[in-house]
Design a protein around this motif. Structure first.
Motif, PDB file in Angstrom:
ATOM      1  N   SER A 109      12.151  -9.306  -4.488  1.00 37.74           N
ATOM      2  CA  SER A 109      12.831  -8.018  -4.574  1.00 37.74           C
ATOM      3  C   SER A 109      11.934  -6.838  -4.247  1.00 37.74           C
ATOM      4  CB  SER A 109      13.440  -7.837  -5.968  1.00 37.74           C
ATOM      5  OG  SER A 109      12.412  -7.749  -6.937  1.00 37.74           O
ATOM      6  N   SER A 110      10.662  -6.927  -4.520  1.00 37.24           N
ATOM      7  CA  SER A 110       9.798  -5.782  -4.316  1.00 37.24           C
ATOM      8  C   SER A 110       8.366  -6.232  -4.101  1.00 37.24           C
ATOM      9  CB  SER A 110       9.870  -4.860  -5.529  1.00 37.24           C
ATOM     10  OG  SER A 110       9.068  -3.722  -5.339  1.00 37.24           O
ATOM     11  N   THR A 111       7.636  -5.425  -3.359  1.00 37.90           N
ATOM     12  CA  THR A 111       6.231  -5.698  -3.127  1.00 37.90           C
ATOM     13  C   THR A 111       5.414  -4.845  -4.091  1.00 37.90           C
ATOM     14  OG1 THR A 111       6.724  -6.057  -0.794  1.00 37.90           O
ATOM     15  CG2 THR A 111       4.429  -5.716  -1.369  1.00 37.90           C
ATOM     16  N   SER A 112       4.459  -5.449  -4.760  1.00 38.92           N
ATOM     17  CA  SER A 112       3.684  -4.726  -5.763  1.00 38.92           C
ATOM     18  C   SER A 112       2.826  -3.641  -5.124  1.00 38.92           C
ATOM     19  CB  SER A 112       2.791  -5.685  -6.547  1.00 38.92           C
ATOM     20  OG  SER A 112       1.703  -6.093  -5.745  1.00 38.92           O
ATOM     21  N   VAL A 113       2.493  -2.641  -5.939  1.00 40.07           N
ATOM     22  CA  VAL A 113       1.644  -1.542  -5.484  1.00 40.07           C
ATOM     23  C   VAL A 113       0.288  -2.078  -5.020  1.00 40.07           C
ATOM     24  CG1 VAL A 113       0.409   0.543  -6.222  1.00 40.07           C
ATOM     25  CG2 VAL A 113       2.763   0.184  -6.922  1.00 40.07           C
ATOM     26  N   GLN A 114      -0.240  -3.086  -5.733  1.00 43.36           N
ATOM     27  CA  GLN A 114      -1.542  -3.636  -5.364  1.00 43.36           C
ATOM     28  C   GLN A 114      -1.519  -4.230  -3.959  1.00 43.36           C
ATOM     29  OE1 GLN A 114       0.070  -4.395  -8.223  1.00 43.36           O
ATOM     30  NE2 GLN A 114      -1.223  -3.555  -9.824  1.00 43.36           N
ATOM     31  N   ILE A 115      -0.459  -4.932  -3.628  1.00 41.71           N
ATOM     32  CA  ILE A 115      -0.351  -5.538  -2.302  1.00 41.71           C
ATOM     33  C   ILE A 115      -0.177  -4.452  -1.248  1.00 41.71           C
ATOM     34  CG2 ILE A 115       1.084  -6.997  -0.818  1.00 41.71           C
ATOM     35  CD1 ILE A 115       1.552  -8.764  -3.308  1.00 41.71           C
ATOM     36  N   VAL A 116       0.680  -3.471  -1.515  1.00 41.21           N
ATOM     37  CA  VAL A 116       0.887  -2.364  -0.572  1.00 41.21           C
ATOM     38  C   VAL A 116      -0.437  -1.654  -0.319  1.00 41.21           C
ATOM     39  CG1 VAL A 116       2.000  -0.115  -0.247  1.00 41.21           C
ATOM     40  CG2 VAL A 116       3.322  -2.034  -1.154  1.00 41.21           C
ATOM     41  N   PHE A 117      -1.152  -1.359  -1.408  1.00 39.60           N
ATOM     42  CA  PHE A 117      -2.438  -0.669  -1.282  1.00 39.60           C
ATOM     43  C   PHE A 117      -3.407  -1.474  -0.424  1.00 39.60           C
ATOM     44  CE2 PHE A 117      -6.786   0.123  -2.717  1.00 39.60           C
ATOM     45  CZ  PHE A 117      -6.888   1.482  -2.470  1.00 39.60           C
ATOM     46  N   SER A 118      -3.489  -2.780  -0.686  1.00 38.35           N
ATOM     47  CA  SER A 118      -4.406  -3.650   0.043  1.00 38.35           C
ATOM     48  C   SER A 118      -4.079  -3.686   1.536  1.00 38.35           C
ATOM     49  CB  SER A 118      -4.340  -5.060  -0.549  1.00 38.35           C
ATOM     50  OG  SER A 118      -5.128  -5.936   0.185  1.00 38.35           O
ATOM     51  N   VAL A 119      -2.807  -3.808   1.859  1.00 37.36           N
ATOM     52  CA  VAL A 119      -2.389  -3.856   3.266  1.00 37.36           C
ATOM     53  C   VAL A 119      -2.642  -2.510   3.940  1.00 37.36           C
ATOM     54  CG1 VAL A 119      -0.410  -4.108   4.821  1.00 37.36           C
ATOM     55  CG2 VAL A 119      -0.726  -5.713   2.927  1.00 37.36           C
ATOM     56  N   PHE A 120      -2.269  -1.425   3.269  1.00 39.20           N
ATOM     57  CA  PHE A 120      -2.504  -0.094   3.842  1.00 39.20           C
ATOM     58  C   PHE A 120      -3.991   0.154   4.089  1.00 39.20           C
ATOM     59  CE2 PHE A 120       1.556   2.325   2.324  1.00 39.20           C
ATOM     60  CZ  PHE A 120       2.276   1.735   3.352  1.00 39.20           C
ATOM     61  N   LYS A 121      -4.820  -0.259   3.146  1.00 40.03           N
ATOM     62  CA  LYS A 121      -6.265  -0.065   3.291  1.00 40.03           C
ATOM     63  C   LYS A 121      -6.773  -0.809   4.523  1.00 40.03           C
ATOM     64  CE  LYS A 121     -10.612  -0.687   0.809  1.00 40.03           C
ATOM     65  NZ  LYS A 121     -11.233  -1.197  -0.413  1.00 40.03           N
ATOM     66  N   GLU A 122      -6.358  -2.054   4.657  1.00 42.71           N
ATOM     67  CA  GLU A 122      -6.772  -2.848   5.819  1.00 42.71           C
ATOM     68  C   GLU A 122      -6.268  -2.215   7.110  1.00 42.71           C
ATOM     69  OE1 GLU A 122      -6.277  -7.404   7.520  1.00 42.71           O
ATOM     70  OE2 GLU A 122      -5.853  -7.002   5.420  1.00 42.71           O
ATOM     71  N   PHE A 123      -5.009  -1.778   7.106  1.00 42.50           N
ATOM     72  CA  PHE A 123      -4.428  -1.139   8.290  1.00 42.50           C
ATOM     73  C   PHE A 123      -5.163   0.165   8.615  1.00 42.50           C
ATOM     74  CE2 PHE A 123      -1.601   2.001  10.198  1.00 42.50           C
ATOM     75  CZ  PHE A 123      -1.214   1.329  11.355  1.00 42.50           C
ATOM     76  N   ASP A 124      -5.422   0.988   7.598  1.00 44.32           N
ATOM     77  CA  ASP A 124      -6.085   2.277   7.824  1.00 44.32           C
ATOM     78  C   ASP A 124      -7.483   2.088   8.405  1.00 44.32           C
ATOM     79  OD1 ASP A 124      -3.841   3.593   6.912  1.00 44.32           O
ATOM     80  OD2 ASP A 124      -4.628   3.921   4.891  1.00 44.32           O
ATOM     81  N   ASN A 125      -8.207   1.096   7.931  1.00 46.04           N
ATOM     82  CA  ASN A 125      -9.530   0.812   8.491  1.00 46.04           C
ATOM     83  C   ASN A 125      -9.423   0.380   9.950  1.00 46.04           C
ATOM     84  OD1 ASN A 125     -10.916   1.464   6.142  1.00 46.04           O
ATOM     85  ND2 ASN A 125     -10.815  -0.623   5.358  1.00 46.04           N
ATOM     86  N   TRP A 126      -8.450  -0.454  10.230  1.00 48.64           N
ATOM     87  CA  TRP A 126      -8.238  -0.893  11.614  1.00 48.64           C
ATOM     88  C   TRP A 126      -7.828   0.292  12.486  1.00 48.64           C
ATOM     89  CZ3 TRP A 126      -3.693  -0.791  14.511  1.00 48.64           C
ATOM     90  CH2 TRP A 126      -3.754  -1.442  15.755  1.00 48.64           C
ATOM     91  N   MET A 127      -6.905   1.112  11.987  1.00 51.90           N
ATOM     92  CA  MET A 127      -6.409   2.255  12.751  1.00 51.90           C
ATOM     93  C   MET A 127      -7.515   3.267  13.025  1.00 51.90           C
ATOM     94  SD  MET A 127      -3.675   3.078  14.206  1.00 51.90           S
ATOM     95  CE  MET A 127      -3.262   4.476  15.205  1.00 51.90           C
ATOM     96  N   ALA A 128      -8.448   3.423  12.092  1.00 55.90           N
ATOM     97  CA  ALA A 128      -9.566   4.351  12.279  1.00 55.90           C
ATOM     98  C   ALA A 128     -10.399   3.964  13.496  1.00 55.90           C
ATOM     99  CB  ALA A 128     -10.430   4.401  11.028  1.00 55.90           C
ATOM    100  N   ASP A 129     -10.497   2.667  13.754  1.00 54.40           N
ATOM    101  CA  ASP A 129     -11.225   2.207  14.939  1.00 54.40           C
ATOM    102  C   ASP A 129     -10.423   2.436  16.223  1.00 54.40           C
ATOM    103  OD1 ASP A 129     -13.361   1.359  13.404  1.00 54.40           O
ATOM    104  OD2 ASP A 129     -12.629  -0.716  13.265  1.00 54.40           O
ATOM    105  N   GLN A 130      -9.093   2.413  16.102  1.00 50.17           N
ATOM    106  CA  GLN A 130      -8.234   2.559  17.277  1.00 50.17           C
ATOM    107  C   GLN A 130      -8.067   4.029  17.677  1.00 50.17           C
ATOM    108  OE1 GLN A 130      -7.417  -0.495  18.519  1.00 50.17           O
ATOM    109  NE2 GLN A 130      -8.535  -1.158  16.699  1.00 50.17           N
ATOM    110  N   ASP A 131      -7.690   4.842  16.679  1.00 53.07           N
ATOM    111  CA  ASP A 131      -7.376   6.251  16.930  1.00 53.07           C
ATOM    112  C   ASP A 131      -7.596   7.029  15.631  1.00 53.07           C
ATOM    113  OD1 ASP A 131      -6.283   8.726  17.508  1.00 53.07           O
ATOM    114  OD2 ASP A 131      -4.394   7.932  18.293  1.00 53.07           O
TER     115      ASP A 131
END
Length: 154
Positions: A109-131
């Protein structure tokens, strides 16, 4: 395209390379839950070869992970519910079924805040390298979304 008869698969197995047979055998074992004997017969590979492939590729571990996934648990429960709905005898006790169903609902039913935070952090680090400029924008929205999720859960 119609369904191929088992003999067609046996005939096709003669045309496959060992690597292709290994890939197919792993899928048949891990995802389809087939026995080594059945796979051996379908792909015309010795059970000894399958045993080596299973060990080297850690197929047992992969199968266990597959069986423990929420998707697979849900599939098993739906099959059990269908059996009961058709008048069959349940192989799972009702209390256990209700508890498992509750867990599945919670998981799906829902994704926990911890999982969202972890995915966003990984994405943000990757995105920082891209743009880097776009990454800053995303990061701000990600923080806002995480705060929104925290308020929802609280």
């Amino acid at each position: 395209m119609g369904f191929l008869h088992l003999n067609h698969y046996k005939n096709m197995s003669n045309l496959l390379t060992n690597q292709a047979k290994k890939v197919m055998a792993e899928k048949m074992f891990v995802e389809d839950g087939m026995t080594a004997k059945a796979i051996s017969e379908q792909l015309d590979v010795s059970e000894q070869t399958l045993s080596k492939w299973r060990k080297d590729g850690r197929w047992e571990d992969k199968r266990a992970e597959m069986l423990a996934s929420p998707h697979k648990i849900r599939e098993i429960l739906i099959k059990e519910l269908k059996t009961v709905a058709e008048g069959g005898v349940s192989l799972i006790d009702a209390d256990a079924l209700a508890k498992i169903n509750k867990v599945i609902e919670t998981l799906s039913s829902s994704t926990s805040v911890q999982i969202v935070f972890s995915v966003f952090k990984e994405f943000d680090n990757w995105m920082a390298d891209q743009d880097p400029k776009t990454a800053v924008l995303f990061t701000e929205y990600h923080k806002q979304f995480i705060l929104f999720k925290i308020n929802q859960e609280g």
